[in-house]
Scaffold this motif. Structure first.
Motif, PDB file in Angstrom:
ATOM      1  N   GLN A   1      18.177  56.803  47.618  1.00  0.00           N
ATOM      2  CA  GLN A   1      19.170  57.778  48.070  1.00  0.00           C
ATOM      3  C   GLN A   1      18.533  59.064  48.586  1.00  0.00           C
ATOM      4  O   GLN A   1      19.231  59.990  48.984  1.00  0.00           O
ATOM      5  CB  GLN A   1      20.131  58.118  46.915  1.00  0.00           C
ATOM      6  CG  GLN A   1      20.869  56.911  46.352  1.00  0.00           C
ATOM      7  CD  GLN A   1      21.696  56.190  47.398  1.00  0.00           C
ATOM      8  OE1 GLN A   1      22.412  56.808  48.166  1.00  0.00           O
ATOM      9  NE2 GLN A   1      21.563  54.873  47.439  1.00  0.00           N
ATOM     10  N   GLY A   2      17.209  59.114  48.572  1.00  0.00           N
ATOM     11  CA  GLY A   2      16.493  60.312  48.994  1.00  0.00           C
ATOM     12  C   GLY A   2      16.650  60.589  50.479  1.00  0.00           C
ATOM     13  O   GLY A   2      17.190  59.778  51.238  1.00  0.00           O
TER      14      GLY A   2
ATOM     15  N   MET B   1       9.550  57.023  50.319  1.00  0.00           N
ATOM     16  CA  MET B   1      10.786  57.603  49.794  1.00  0.00           C
ATOM     17  C   MET B   1      11.755  56.503  49.374  1.00  0.00           C
ATOM     18  O   MET B   1      12.382  56.588  48.330  1.00  0.00           O
ATOM     19  CB  MET B   1      11.426  58.513  50.851  1.00  0.00           C
ATOM     20  CG  MET B   1      12.689  59.229  50.414  1.00  0.00           C
ATOM     21  SD  MET B   1      14.257  58.408  50.804  1.00  0.00           S
ATOM     22  CE  MET B   1      14.067  57.866  52.455  1.00  0.00           C
ATOM     23  N   ARG B   2      11.866  55.458  50.179  1.00  0.00           N
ATOM     24  CA  ARG B   2      12.779  54.347  49.841  1.00  0.00           C
ATOM     25  C   ARG B   2      12.402  53.696  48.522  1.00  0.00           C
ATOM     26  O   ARG B   2      13.258  53.301  47.756  1.00  0.00           O
ATOM     27  CB  ARG B   2      12.783  53.307  50.952  1.00  0.00           C
ATOM     28  CG  ARG B   2      13.584  53.730  52.153  1.00  0.00           C
ATOM     29  CD  ARG B   2      13.633  52.623  53.182  1.00  0.00           C
ATOM     30  NE  ARG B   2      14.401  53.045  54.333  1.00  0.00           N
ATOM     31  CZ  ARG B   2      14.192  52.634  55.555  1.00  0.00           C
ATOM     32  NH1 ARG B   2      13.220  51.764  55.801  1.00  0.00           N
ATOM     33  NH2 ARG B   2      14.922  53.060  56.552  1.00  0.00           N
ATOM     34  N   GLU B   3      11.085  53.562  48.268  1.00  0.00           N
ATOM     35  CA  GLU B   3      10.632  52.986  47.005  1.00  0.00           C
ATOM     36  C   GLU B   3      10.929  53.911  45.838  1.00  0.00           C
ATOM     37  O   GLU B   3      11.366  53.470  44.788  1.00  0.00           O
ATOM     38  CB  GLU B   3       9.134  52.698  47.064  1.00  0.00           C
ATOM     39  CG  GLU B   3       8.785  51.455  47.840  1.00  0.00           C
ATOM     40  CD  GLU B   3       7.308  51.134  47.751  1.00  0.00           C
ATOM     41  OE1 GLU B   3       6.670  51.486  46.734  1.00  0.00           O
ATOM     42  OE2 GLU B   3       6.791  50.539  48.709  1.00  0.00           O
ATOM     43  N   ALA B   4      10.684  55.195  46.021  1.00  0.00           N
ATOM     44  CA  ALA B   4      10.849  56.168  44.940  1.00  0.00           C
ATOM     45  C   ALA B   4      12.312  56.514  44.697  1.00  0.00           C
ATOM     46  O   ALA B   4      12.733  56.664  43.548  1.00  0.00           O
ATOM     47  CB  ALA B   4      10.064  57.443  45.248  1.00  0.00           C
ATOM     48  N   ASP B   5      13.094  56.648  45.749  1.00  0.00           N
ATOM     49  CA  ASP B   5      14.485  57.063  45.621  1.00  0.00           C
ATOM     50  C   ASP B   5      15.274  56.588  46.840  1.00  0.00           C
ATOM     51  O   ASP B   5      15.290  57.256  47.870  1.00  0.00           O
ATOM     52  CB  ASP B   5      14.573  58.596  45.518  1.00  0.00           C
ATOM     53  CG  ASP B   5      16.000  59.113  45.384  1.00  0.00           C
ATOM     54  OD1 ASP B   5      16.936  58.296  45.240  1.00  0.00           O
ATOM     55  OD2 ASP B   5      16.188  60.339  45.428  1.00  0.00           O
TER      56      ASP B   5
END
Length: 105
Positions: A56-57, A50-54
């Motif tokens: 702020q996710g 999630m950190r890589e993709a977004d």
């Protein structure tokens, strides 16, 4: 199959003071469950992805389940009364692995 010996509670029921309905299903209680090591490892992989993709996710902790063990939908968790959420969070803090508890930060 590996299972825990009896004696320590790994799931706790929290009755909602303000029950709700979502997609035709009533939610009158939420169960909070303790994660095992494999579930923690999977959660860590999900957080990293999630950190890589977004950055702020948001990843929902997979500890909030119904009586059948199915994850509680995000819409239910976000839509519940704040007093109920506070009660659930109090239980959740006790059920989090030590590495994730606020005092560990």
């Amino acid at each position: 199959m590996t299972d825990f010996l009896p004696g320590r509670e790994r799931v706790k029921r929290v009755d909602l003071e303000w029950p709700l309905v979502h997609e035709g299903r009533e939610y009158r209680e939420i169960f909070v469950k303790r994660l095992n090591a494999g579930e923690v490892a999977e959660l860590m992989r999900e957080i990293d992805a999630m950190r890589e993709a977004d950055p702020q996710g948001r990843v929902r902790w997979p500890i909030f389940v119904d009586a059948d063990g199915a994850l509680i939908p995000d819409a239910v968790m976000d839509g519940m009364d704040d007093d109920d959420k506070l009660a659930i969070d109090a239980v959740a803090t006790d059920f989090l692995p030590r590495r994730f508890r606020p005092e560990a930060a």
